[in-house]
Design a protein around this motif. Structure first.
Motif, PDB file in Angstrom:
ATOM      1  N   ALA A  21      -8.859  -0.319  10.285  1.00  0.00           N
ATOM      2  CA  ALA A  21      -7.475   0.155  10.449  1.00  0.00           C
ATOM      3  C   ALA A  21      -6.491  -0.557   9.533  1.00  0.00           C
ATOM      4  CB  ALA A  21      -7.032   0.034  11.915  1.00  0.00           C
ATOM      5  N   CYS A  22      -6.950  -0.973   8.356  1.00  0.00           N
ATOM      6  CA  CYS A  22      -6.034  -1.645   7.420  1.00  0.00           C
ATOM      7  C   CYS A  22      -5.108  -0.646   6.743  1.00  0.00           C
ATOM      8  CB  CYS A  22      -6.811  -2.440   6.377  1.00  0.00           C
ATOM      9  SG  CYS A  22      -7.742  -1.426   5.220  1.00  0.00           S
ATOM     10  N   MET A  67      -5.267   0.991   4.097  1.00  0.00           N
ATOM     11  CA  MET A  67      -5.135   0.977   2.634  1.00  0.00           C
ATOM     12  C   MET A  67      -5.481   2.351   2.054  1.00  0.00           C
ATOM     13  SD  MET A  67      -6.015  -2.862   1.373  1.00  0.00           S
ATOM     14  CE  MET A  67      -7.763  -2.892   1.413  1.00  0.00           C
ATOM     15  N   VAL A 127      -4.772   5.244   3.460  1.00  0.00           N
ATOM     16  CA  VAL A 127      -3.600   6.111   3.643  1.00  0.00           C
ATOM     17  C   VAL A 127      -2.607   5.858   2.519  1.00  0.00           C
ATOM     18  CG1 VAL A 127      -1.682   6.690   5.188  1.00  0.00           C
ATOM     19  CG2 VAL A 127      -3.916   6.117   6.144  1.00  0.00           C
ATOM     20  N   ASP A 128      -2.466   4.592   2.173  1.00  0.00           N
ATOM     21  CA  ASP A 128      -1.499   4.244   1.137  1.00  0.00           C
ATOM     22  C   ASP A 128      -1.947   4.720  -0.244  1.00  0.00           C
ATOM     23  OD1 ASP A 128       0.856   2.565   0.171  1.00  0.00           O
ATOM     24  OD2 ASP A 128      -0.809   1.810  -1.034  1.00  0.00           O
ATOM     25  N   VAL A 129      -3.245   4.646  -0.505  1.00  0.00           N
ATOM     26  CA  VAL A 129      -3.711   4.968  -1.861  1.00  0.00           C
ATOM     27  C   VAL A 129      -3.786   6.477  -2.086  1.00  0.00           C
ATOM     28  CG1 VAL A 129      -6.222   5.088  -1.524  1.00  0.00           C
ATOM     29  CG2 VAL A 129      -5.303   4.079  -3.619  1.00  0.00           C
ATOM     30  N   CYS A 130      -3.845   7.251  -1.022  1.00  0.00           N
ATOM     31  CA  CYS A 130      -3.972   8.713  -1.153  1.00  0.00           C
ATOM     32  C   CYS A 130      -2.781   9.267  -1.955  1.00  0.00           C
ATOM     33  CB  CYS A 130      -4.026   9.364   0.227  1.00  0.00           C
ATOM     34  SG  CYS A 130      -4.096  11.157   0.121  1.00  0.00           S
ATOM     35  N   PRO A 131      -3.038   9.883  -3.103  1.00  0.00           N
ATOM     36  CA  PRO A 131      -1.920  10.315  -3.957  1.00  0.00           C
ATOM     37  C   PRO A 131      -1.181  11.534  -3.442  1.00  0.00           C
ATOM     38  CG  PRO A 131      -4.003  10.966  -4.933  1.00  0.00           C
ATOM     39  CD  PRO A 131      -4.350  10.171  -3.720  1.00  0.00           C
ATOM     40  N   THR A 132      -1.768  12.259  -2.519  1.00  0.00           N
ATOM     41  CA  THR A 132      -1.150  13.522  -2.083  1.00  0.00           C
ATOM     42  C   THR A 132      -0.651  13.502  -0.643  1.00  0.00           C
ATOM     43  OG1 THR A 132      -3.270  14.398  -1.328  1.00  0.00           O
ATOM     44  CG2 THR A 132      -2.662  14.812  -3.644  1.00  0.00           C
ATOM     45  N   GLY A 133      -0.917  12.441   0.086  1.00  0.00           N
ATOM     46  CA  GLY A 133      -0.500  12.389   1.480  1.00  0.00           C
ATOM     47  C   GLY A 133      -1.413  13.169   2.410  1.00  0.00           C
ATOM     48  N   ASP A 176      -3.175  10.659   7.053  1.00  0.00           N
ATOM     49  CA  ASP A 176      -2.044  10.172   7.847  1.00  0.00           C
ATOM     50  C   ASP A 176      -2.572   9.208   8.905  1.00  0.00           C
ATOM     51  OD1 ASP A 176       0.533   9.835   8.627  1.00  0.00           O
ATOM     52  OD2 ASP A 176       0.852  11.862   9.355  1.00  0.00           O
ATOM     53  N   ARG A 184      -4.076   2.443  15.512  1.00  0.00           N
ATOM     54  CA  ARG A 184      -3.552   3.463  14.601  1.00  0.00           C
ATOM     55  C   ARG A 184      -4.521   3.566  13.425  1.00  0.00           C
ATOM     56  NH1 ARG A 184       0.866   1.865  12.244  1.00  0.00           N
ATOM     57  NH2 ARG A 184       2.234   3.653  12.274  1.00  0.00           N
ATOM     58  N   LYS A 201     -11.991   6.425  -0.662  1.00  0.00           N
ATOM     59  CA  LYS A 201     -13.346   5.869  -0.547  1.00  0.00           C
ATOM     60  C   LYS A 201     -13.460   4.576  -1.357  1.00  0.00           C
ATOM     61  CE  LYS A 201     -18.033   6.735  -2.093  1.00  0.00           C
ATOM     62  NZ  LYS A 201     -18.924   7.628  -2.828  1.00  0.00           N
ATOM     63  N   GLU A 218     -11.042   2.628  -2.242  1.00  0.00           N
ATOM     64  CA  GLU A 218     -10.113   1.607  -1.769  1.00  0.00           C
ATOM     65  C   GLU A 218     -10.634   0.894  -0.519  1.00  0.00           C
ATOM     66  OE1 GLU A 218      -7.592   0.917  -3.536  1.00  0.00           O
ATOM     67  OE2 GLU A 218      -6.218  -0.261  -2.313  1.00  0.00           O
ATOM     68  N   CYS A 219     -11.412   1.624   0.289  1.00  0.00           N
ATOM     69  CA  CYS A 219     -11.834   1.091   1.589  1.00  0.00           C
ATOM     70  C   CYS A 219     -12.611  -0.222   1.453  1.00  0.00           C
ATOM     71  CB  CYS A 219     -12.696   2.127   2.318  1.00  0.00           C
ATOM     72  SG  CYS A 219     -13.260   1.517   3.925  1.00  0.00           S
ATOM     73  N   ARG A 263       4.132   1.524  -5.819  1.00  0.00           N
ATOM     74  CA  ARG A 263       3.708   2.903  -6.138  1.00  0.00           C
ATOM     75  C   ARG A 263       4.856   3.710  -6.765  1.00  0.00           C
ATOM     76  NH1 ARG A 263      -1.336   3.048  -5.291  1.00  0.00           N
ATOM     77  NH2 ARG A 263      -2.281   1.981  -3.511  1.00  0.00           N
ATOM     78  N   ARG A 320       4.157  13.503  -0.518  1.00  0.00           N
ATOM     79  CA  ARG A 320       3.570  12.301   0.073  1.00  0.00           C
ATOM     80  C   ARG A 320       4.604  11.653   0.985  1.00  0.00           C
ATOM     81  NH1 ARG A 320       0.172   7.579  -1.365  1.00  0.00           N
ATOM     82  NH2 ARG A 320       1.719   5.945  -1.389  1.00  0.00           N
ATOM     83  N   ARG A 340       8.054   5.835   2.427  1.00  0.00           N
ATOM     84  CA  ARG A 340       8.242   4.654   3.266  1.00  0.00           C
ATOM     85  C   ARG A 340       9.727   4.281   3.214  1.00  0.00           C
ATOM     86  NH1 ARG A 340       3.633   6.062   5.319  1.00  0.00           N
ATOM     87  NH2 ARG A 340       1.792   5.485   4.114  1.00  0.00           N
ATOM     88  N   SER A 395       3.743   7.487  -6.120  1.00  0.00           N
ATOM     89  CA  SER A 395       2.279   7.496  -5.917  1.00  0.00           C
ATOM     90  C   SER A 395       1.559   6.925  -7.134  1.00  0.00           C
ATOM     91  CB  SER A 395       1.801   8.924  -5.633  1.00  0.00           C
ATOM     92  OG  SER A 395       2.151   9.768  -6.711  1.00  0.00           O
ATOM     93  N   LYS A 452      -2.949  -0.744  19.162  1.00  0.00           N
ATOM     94  CA  LYS A 452      -2.715  -1.869  18.250  1.00  0.00           C
ATOM     95  C   LYS A 452      -1.992  -1.360  17.009  1.00  0.00           C
ATOM     96  CE  LYS A 452      -4.947  -5.448  20.095  1.00  0.00           C
ATOM     97  NZ  LYS A 452      -4.231  -6.679  20.432  1.00  0.00           N
ATOM     98  N   HIS A 483      -1.285  -2.181  12.984  1.00  0.00           N
ATOM     99  CA  HIS A 483      -1.651  -2.956  11.793  1.00  0.00           C
ATOM    100  C   HIS A 483      -0.603  -2.740  10.717  1.00  0.00           C
ATOM    101  CE1 HIS A 483      -6.176  -3.494  12.605  1.00  0.00           C
ATOM    102  NE2 HIS A 483      -5.732  -2.777  13.619  1.00  0.00           N
ATOM    103  N   TYR A 541       0.208  -2.783   6.656  1.00  0.00           N
ATOM    104  CA  TYR A 541      -0.622  -2.377   5.520  1.00  0.00           C
ATOM    105  C   TYR A 541      -1.550  -3.522   5.095  1.00  0.00           C
ATOM    106  CZ  TYR A 541      -1.936  -1.708   0.694  1.00  0.00           C
ATOM    107  OH  TYR A 541      -2.664  -1.625  -0.456  1.00  0.00           O
ATOM    108  N   SER A 542      -2.790  -3.206   4.915  1.00  0.00           N
ATOM    109  CA  SER A 542      -3.865  -4.087   4.420  1.00  0.00           C
ATOM    110  C   SER A 542      -4.273  -5.181   5.408  1.00  0.00           C
ATOM    111  CB  SER A 542      -3.538  -4.704   3.053  1.00  0.00           C
ATOM    112  OG  SER A 542      -2.688  -5.810   3.167  1.00  0.00           O
ATOM    113  N   CYS A 543      -3.889  -5.016   6.658  1.00  0.00           N
ATOM    114  CA  CYS A 543      -4.238  -6.027   7.666  1.00  0.00           C
ATOM    115  C   CYS A 543      -5.461  -5.608   8.464  1.00  0.00           C
ATOM    116  CB  CYS A 543      -3.072  -6.261   8.614  1.00  0.00           C
ATOM    117  SG  CYS A 543      -3.525  -7.361   9.965  1.00  0.00           S
TER     118      CYS A 543
END
Lengths: 84, 651
Positions: free
Chosen positions: A19-20, A22, A24-30, A33, A45, A62, A64-65, B105, B158, B161, B208, B317, B319, B321-323
């Motif tokens: 659940a980090c 990362m 979700v953040d790297v996905c370029p198109t959203g 979620d 979450r 994939k 990034e995970c 980004r 996208r 934030r 992005s 829970k 988290h 980002y990156s945690c």
């Protein structure tokens, strides 16, 4: 719109997901979620392929995970089923 | 250009509306990293001496971490910085949430605002376009409502934030913070007021762009190793068991060095609220505006705000980002309109034990109210406790409090008082600018009860329990905060595992030895200061670093992400430079470091007559002089050496 069935989609193995978010953040198109789910480590979450129509099969999530919890599947329906 | 950073900042002049990019030389990143270091560099060189913190010359920065987005874990923290209206010196606040990668980004390491806008605006970045948009319709709305409106308004691509202020920042409360991800707060230094003064309601980041990493495979391998430690979660005590452990430890004449893995296990189970009762029992939590002790807030009172009681309200829970840990939580409750972030230990103690308030529902309600208003829960609690003690001493009466009877433990009076502070009504208008300003306005020696250092309200860790807190509350360019160092932090960082020359603490030592000032402990404090500046340059989370730098490989991540080949000692030299630069910022703006001292009560002057910290006091003057000496600074004035000062401009 491209034929989605010819694309591959991310599938998330909740047992390995930390659940980090990362991916979700790297996905370029959203396409990914955040959704609250009861995974192996309780309610958290987690990332989810909520908008499959936005997925361009880039596999950035994939790569990034950090735990290898994401793999690419051919069918969107199949991918969603696997996630559950 | 090395990988990991974007090499550019965005500058926004809110007065003229001009938005422009600026390339940053590699040498700046090499000397200051990103995050806190890059932000400090821009502020030091570009804010004119004597600038009004709420005026057009102040510069407000939002900066990502060097490691953010590179594949490392625990490295998603962003930093806001400006000249602080609360302390008059270097102001900085640090937050998790989800904003840090969003800054990168958009193609920038940082976004810096100068000037003052004529009307309320927000910055929106999407793709290659950055624009200021009218925020008149958002002005007056709370931070959660504002973020939800902006997410809905910009939902086509996208998901962006958002960082924004609530009403506290708009009303220029000097204890206002900045909210991100629906209530995560960059709360300290009063930076929400700087945004409010600039009429900058929010930043909305929808970029992005790719964030590069020099050796992605090495990053992944390092992250996998770190994650193994994080996922180790054996059976652990109940909340009451942990409280009992704190009580036992209080009675022992010795203590053991803290391994951060134990704290990690507590964080995974409960989050920071794990400390709610344990810290009271052991003497770490200040009680009754620092005049009380664990005896004033015993089990019978603290049980209702114990960690298990709060965990029971957690629905999921949370988290950042990156945690990989997830110490945060999403909670709901009868007093709340919807979901809210779980209160943190600092919040529960500042609004709980500090006021003898054990009404759990009021704590959830106040946490939500303050997050929505965008007001620092620590400063709000400390300022309220000051008002309660002034009322007890007769300095404030019902006439001044608009009829409120501020009796210790009265949660209804507390909620009413906080409402007044948010609305700036009556006594709340005086208190909304923090405890130092309030004491000055009230007079009558009220400053005796104002618990701050250099204007910043003290955090919820007692220097009489760990003298390291007292030293860092005093000597840091951003005084009064708990996030930099202490003796226990040094034990948890395990810096001796990577940094040559640093000593390992004894596994077991007498409690009395903690209060003896010696060179070894001063060197530990200096190391903490330097390390935390490296961590804040990297965008790292202290809770990750608490498991130890051999398990949280920040130095190795920095090399793998950038392609640099530096030693941990090299990075500690960077931390030294960043800290000295912030000190030089304060000197440039007329602050006298030698005059900054926490309220004497906080360092045992006079010593407590009862409780866990009975009889303990600190030789703070010697500690400060020795700390400055070991930092290479003037031992009387705290001025960094001339050779160091030249480093801040010549890049």
């Amino acid at each position: 719109m491209a034929n989605k069935k010819s694309h591959s989609y991310p599938s998330i193995t909740l047992a390995d997901c930390i659940a980090c978010l990362m991916c979700v953040d790297v996905c370029p198109t959203g396409a990914l979620d955040i959704v609250t789910r009861n995974g192996a480590r309780g309610f958290r979450r987690y990332p989810c392929l909520s908008f499959a129509d936005k997925c361009v099969s880039c596999a950035a999530c994939k790569f990034e995970c950090p735990t290898g919890a994401i793999f690419m599947k051919q069918e969107v329906a199949e991918a969603a089923e696997e996630e559950m | 250009m090395a990988d990991a950073y974007m090499g550019k900042i965005l500058k926004v002049d809110l007065g003229s509306g001009v938005i422009e990019e600026e390339s940053i030389p590699d040498s700046v990143y090499e000397k200051f990293l990103s995050g806190s270091g890059l932000g400090g560099f821009i502020l030091y060189n570009r804010i004119p001496a004597g600038a009004d913190p709420l005026g057009p010359d102040n510069i407000m920065g939002f900066v990502s971490g060097l490691l953010t987005g590179t594949g490392s874990l625990f490295t998603g923290r962003w930093m806001a910085m400006a000249k602080s209206p609360l302390t008059g010196g270097y102001g900085e606040s640090n937050c998790g949430g989800n904003l840090s990668p969003a800054i990168k980004r958009c193609g920038y390491d940082g976004i810096f605002f100068s000037g003052i806008s004529e009307k309320p605006v927000y910055l929106y970045i999407s793709g290659a376009k950055a624009e200021l948009k009218d925020a008149s319709d958002l002005w007056g709305k709370d931070a959660i409502e504002t973020e939800n409106i902006l997410l809905e308004r910009h939902s086509s691509g996208r998901k962006p934030r958002v960082a924004c202020i609530g009403q506290a920042g708009e009303r220029l409360s000097l204890i206002a913070g900045i909210s991100n991800d629906l209530g995560r707060m960059a709360a300290r230094s009063g930076l929400g007021a700087v945004m409010g003064a600039k009429r900058l309601k929010a930043i909305v980041l929808g970029g992005s762009k790719k964030i590069a990493s020099h050796d992605k495979d090495a990053m992944k391998a390092l992250s996998a190793g770190c994650n193994k430690w994080v996922q180790f979660q054996p059976w652990f005590l109940s909340g009451n068991g942990l409280r009992f452990l704190g009580m036992i430890l209080r009675y022992l004449p010795f203590q053991t060095a803290m391994d951060g893995m134990l704290f990690k296990i507590m964080l995974t189970k409960w989050g920071t609220v794990s400390l709610n009762q344990y810290s009271i029992e052991i003497g770490d939590s200040p009680v009754k505006n620092w005049a009380g002790s664990n005896l004033d807030f015993p089990k019978a009172l603290s049980d209702s705000i114990g960690p298990d009681r709060i965990k029971a309200r957690e629905t999921a829970k949370y988290h950042c980002y990156s945690c990989p840990l997830g110490c945060g939580g999403i909670c709901s409750g009868p007093s709340l309109a919807g979901e809210t972030h779980k209160p943190e230990y600092e919040t529960v103690t500042a609004l709980g034990a500090l006021l003898l308030n054990n009404d759990l529902e009021s704590l959830f309600l106040l946490n939500d109210k303050l997050n929505r208003a965008g007001m620092d829960t620590i400063s709000a609690g400390v300022t309220a406790a000051f008002a309660f003690e002034c009322f007890e001493k007769g300095i404030l009466t019902e006439k001044e409090t608009d009829g409120l009877k501020l009796k210790w433990g009265d949660s209804r009076a507390l909620v009413s008082l906080i409402d007044k502070m948010i609305a700036r009504e009556g006594i709340g208008d005086i208190l909304a600018d923090g405890v130092k300003r309030a004491a000055e306005k009230i007079g009558k020696n009220a400053d005796c009860y104002a618990m701050h250092s250099g204007g910043q309200e003290l955090s919820m860790h007692d220097a009489r329990f760990d003298p390291g807190f007292g030293l860092h509350y005093t000597t840091e360019p951003t005084p009064g905060r708990h996030t930099i160092g202490s003796q226990m932090y040094y034990e948890m960082y395990r810096l001796w595992k990577r940094v040559p020359g640093l000593s390992r603490p004894w596994l077991v030592y007498s409690k009395k030895s903690k209060y003896r000032v010696n060179r070894k402990k001063i060197l530990w404090a200096v190391a903490c200061s330097r390390f935390i500046n490296v961590l804040n340059g990297a965008g790292g989370c202290a809770f990750g670093a608490f498991i130890g730098v051999d398990r949280f490989p920040v130095f190795e991540w920095l090399n793998a992400a950038t392609g640099w080949n530096r030693t941990p000692l090299d990075y500690m030299a960077v931390g030294k430079r960043i800290q000295a630069m912030k000190q030089a910022f304060n000197l440039k703006h007329g602050l006298d470091p030698a005059s900054i001292r926490p309220n004497p009560r906080a360092v045992g002057s006079p010593p407590a007559e009862k409780g866990a910290n009975k009889g303990r006091d600190l030789d703070l003057d010697k500690m400060v002089a020795d700390y400055w000496s070991e930092s290479g600074w003037n031992t009387k004035t705290g001025v960094p050496g001339a050779d160091t000062a030249a480093d801040f401009t010549n890049v």
